[in-house]
Design a protein around this motif. Structure first.
Motif, mmCIF file in Angstrom:
data_model
loop_
_atom_site.group_PDB
_atom_site.id
_atom_site.type_symbol
_atom_site.label_atom_id
_atom_site.label_comp_id
_atom_site.label_asym_id
_atom_site.label_seq_id
_atom_site.Cartn_x
_atom_site.Cartn_y
_atom_site.Cartn_z
ATOM 1 N N ILE A 33 53.902 11.784 -20.751
ATOM 2 C CA ILE A 33 52.784 11.361 -19.903
ATOM 3 C C ILE A 33 51.465 11.908 -20.455
ATOM 4 C CG2 ILE A 33 51.737 11.617 -17.624
ATOM 5 C CD1 ILE A 33 54.017 9.653 -17.600
ATOM 6 N N GLY A 34 51.458 13.173 -20.865
ATOM 7 C CA GLY A 34 50.245 13.763 -21.410
ATOM 8 C C GLY A 34 49.776 13.090 -22.686
ATOM 9 N N GLU A 35 50.716 12.601 -23.477
ATOM 10 C CA GLU A 35 50.357 11.938 -24.731
ATOM 11 C C GLU A 35 49.916 10.494 -24.525
ATOM 12 O OE1 GLU A 35 53.904 12.351 -27.005
ATOM 13 O OE2 GLU A 35 53.483 14.435 -27.621
ATOM 14 N N GLY A 36 50.402 9.849 -23.449
ATOM 15 C CA GLY A 36 50.136 8.419 -23.303
ATOM 16 C C GLY A 36 49.200 8.018 -22.190
ATOM 17 N N CYS A 37 48.969 8.883 -21.212
ATOM 18 C CA CYS A 37 48.186 8.499 -20.031
ATOM 19 C C CYS A 37 47.049 9.496 -19.814
ATOM 20 C CB CYS A 37 49.069 8.467 -18.773
ATOM 21 S SG CYS A 37 50.603 7.535 -18.947
ATOM 22 N N SER A 38 46.008 9.036 -19.121
ATOM 23 C CA SER A 38 44.908 9.923 -18.737
ATOM 24 C C SER A 38 44.913 10.034 -17.215
ATOM 25 C CB SER A 38 43.569 9.379 -19.240
ATOM 26 O OG SER A 38 42.520 10.275 -18.924
ATOM 27 N N LEU A 39 45.713 10.964 -16.707
ATOM 28 C CA LEU A 39 45.905 11.077 -15.265
ATOM 29 C C LEU A 39 44.684 11.696 -14.586
ATOM 30 C CD1 LEU A 39 49.576 12.380 -14.894
ATOM 31 C CD2 LEU A 39 48.756 10.037 -14.795
ATOM 32 N N GLN A 40 44.475 11.281 -13.334
ATOM 33 C CA GLN A 40 43.504 11.921 -12.455
ATOM 34 C C GLN A 40 44.202 12.624 -11.290
ATOM 35 O OE1 GLN A 40 40.627 8.979 -11.227
ATOM 36 N NE2 GLN A 40 40.317 8.245 -13.316
#
Length: 601
Positions: free
Chosen positions: A463-470
């Protein structure tokens, strides 16, 4: 500023137009401090005021009416806490808000006792006198007003278009006056108005039936089918209806369906309704776009079959604890309502996988799907959603016991526009499905995996490598440790909300978060036993925007750590911590923002 600034050379009308583009109350208030002219213009341009419980509501209303003469929207909510009066000669507390000071300034000497803290009929009359352009009035839990006050408002505010009387014990005479005088009324909310009967409702429809577009009735025990028949006869242009009542029978809703052919939104929690009522909705309400059915125990698939045949424009469907529905009803909706965009199925235990499969095959515009407590929905159903619903943006799964990694992987590969994914207590979901999400769903900003105890660090690294979570919630995912949170900290710089409660995290994770997530405003660290004061100091040093921090039952955090984060994060609004970890000095400094658990730990 020397001389006259260039902007002050502009006419009042143009400056007011500029003010209208301001997007927050804070910006309006800042402009009012520039000069007296701007203060006057700011008052003229203010169209909305919001008021909580006041020590002197009558005086406060008069003061606001004098200052803001063009107000069109007034919201009064007496469920908000009241500001206690101060004794003369005593300094105002440092943590007292400006609005509280204003309320206390309005306290009259003759105002004493409990009644002075409640909006009265005379206050309503003052609203009518002061805000002659009033279009929207909201009175929430104003328990002291009566029909006399409502009648005064109705007679003076002839331009009223929206009226919310939630929790007000007004009677039929007041409602009748609204119907007689407020002939432009479009929106009426009567939740918890226990003093009303059919007499008031019938008289209301005589007066403003031609304009009424939205009506909400809940917990009004004396309102029966007679009222709904009057609405059906006179409110031909009604577009939205919300009903929560044990007294409504088939007859009332049938009258609504036959008379209100323009109905678009229908929300029902009426346990005595049966198939006959909802079949009438399917036959006559062809414009229906939203249908929400809560706790129905007496209707079957016949109702949804009628909805599927007649309501071709349906876009939003909620089925909550409708025990006698099966997949047949859902299949009918899928076949007849191709424009469906939002579907929520909650606690409908008899709906099987084939019902959701039919949604995936027929409703390719679906953008939001929620499945809660659906024990018969399996991986095949979710995989079909992934294949057919390419525009899905939000998926919520909770307590769906047989949904696993294959389903989540199918969603990830097919729904690449996914922005919000909530998976709660789905114990068969593990790393494989979440890794697929990280690899495929590049637009994901909101991820919640509460108590998915098979998800570990490998999933969060993806998730950290592929998405920019808020927004991230991994509460109860006990396989997640410092490595997973570190990957999020390094890959999601826009993160503003984080819940890592019940995880075995250490200070290393806190250090990484402080470096990588400077926009963090809300963090939950409760039951993280290995985090210490050192970890909190890292957060306090770099995450200066923090507003909320929960840290109950964190053994390594002491009163020194609590004091550090409170004194360093100047925007902090709420800290939840054990009472014994708060020093007297910290309590004096920031007692208003500190909360304690219900049970001392």
């Amino acid at each position: 500023m020397r001389g006259i600034g260039r902007i002050n050379a502009l006419p009042d009308e143009l400056i007011l137009k500029i003010f209208l583009h301001l997007d927050s109350k804070m910006s309006w208030d800042a402009c009012s401090l520039v000069c007296k002219r701007w203060l006057m213009l700011q008052r003229l341009g203010r169209h909305t005021i919001r008021v909580g419980a006041s020590a002197s509501p009558h005086g406060l209303i008069n003061l606001l009416a004098r200052r803001f003469v063009n107000v069109r929207n007034v919201f009064i909510d007496e469920s908000l806490s009241v500001s206690p009066p101060v004794q003369s000669g005593r300094r105002q507390r440092a943590d007292q808000s400006p609005l509280s000071a204003l309320r206390l300034h309005c306290l009259n000497e003759e105002d004493s006792g409990l009644d002075s803290y409640c909006l009265s009929d005379s206050s309503l009359s003052a609203i009518g006198d002061g805000f002659i352009k009033l279009e929207k009035l909201s009175l929430i839990w104003c328990s002291s007003i009566t029909s006399a006050g409502l009648q005064a408002i109705a007679e003076k505010c002839r331009f009223l278009k929206s009226l919310d009387l939630q929790g007000c014990y007004i009677g039929d005479a007041g409602l009748a006056a609204v119907g007689e005088c407020c002939t432009l009324l479009e929106d009426l909310n009567l939740r918890f108005c226990e003093g009303l009967t059919d007499t008031g409702m019938v008289q209301l429809t005589f007066g403003c039936g031609k304009t009424l577009k939205s009506l909400g009735i809940a917990s009004c025990p004396k309102i029966t089918d007679v009222s709904l028949e009057a609405v059906g006869s006179h409110c031909k242009y009604l577009e939205a209806l919300s009903l929560d009542s044990n007294n409504i029978q088939n007859k009332g809703l049938v009258a609504i369906a036959k008379g209100c052919r323009l109905l678009k939104d229908l929300k029902l929690q009426c346990v005595n309704l049966m198939d006959e009522a909802l079949q009438a909705v399917g036959i006559f309400c062809s414009s229906l776009e939203l249908l929400a059915l809560y706790s129905f125990q007496r209707f079957t698939d016949k109702s949804l079959i009628a909805i599927g045949k007649g309501c071709k424009r349906l876009k939003n469907l909620t089925l909550s604890y409708c025990y006698f529905l099966s997949e047949k009803g859902l299949e009918s909706v899928a076949a007849g309502c191709p424009e469906l965009m939002h579907l929520e199925v909650n606690g409908c235990h008899n709906i099987e996988a084939c019902g959701v499969i039919s949604i995936g095959k027929s409703c390719n515009r679906l953008s939001e799907l929620a499945l809660v407590c659906c024990p018969k929905i399996d991986d095949n159903a979710l995989s079909e959603i992934g294949r057919g619903c390419k525009y899905l943006q939000a998926l919520h799964l909770e307590d769906c016991s047989i949904i696993g990694d294959n389903a989540i992987s199918g969603i990830a590969r097919g729904c690449r526009n996914l922005k919000k994914l909530h998976i709660h207590q789905c114990y068969e979901v593990g790393n494989e499905g979440i890794i697929a999400v990280g690899q495929n769903c590049k637009f994901l900003t909101d991820l919640s995996l509460r108590f998915c105890d098979r998800v570990g660090d490998e999933a969060l690294i993806s998730i950290g490598e592929g998405c920019s979570l808020q927004h991230l919630n991994v509460s109860g995912c006990h396989l997640i440790g410092d490595a997973g949170i570190t990957a999020i900290a390094r890959g999601c710089p826009q993160l503003s909300y984080l819940d890592v409660s019940f995880l075995e995290l250490g200070d290393i994770a806190m250090a990484e978060l402080s470096e990588g997530c400077p926009l963090l405003t809300y963090i939950v660290l409760s039951d993280c036993h290995q985090i210490t004061d050192v970890g909190l100091s890292y957060l306090a040093r770099k995450c200066t925007l923090l507003e909320t921090c929960h840290m109950v039952y964190c053994h390594g955090i002491t009163e020194a750590g609590v004091a550090t984060i409170i004194t360093s994060c100047l925007k902090m609004k709420k800290v939840l911590v054990e009472k014994w970890k708060v020093s007297q000095r910290t309590k004096r400094r920031a007692g208003s923002i500190i909360s304690y658990p219900c049970i001392d730990l």
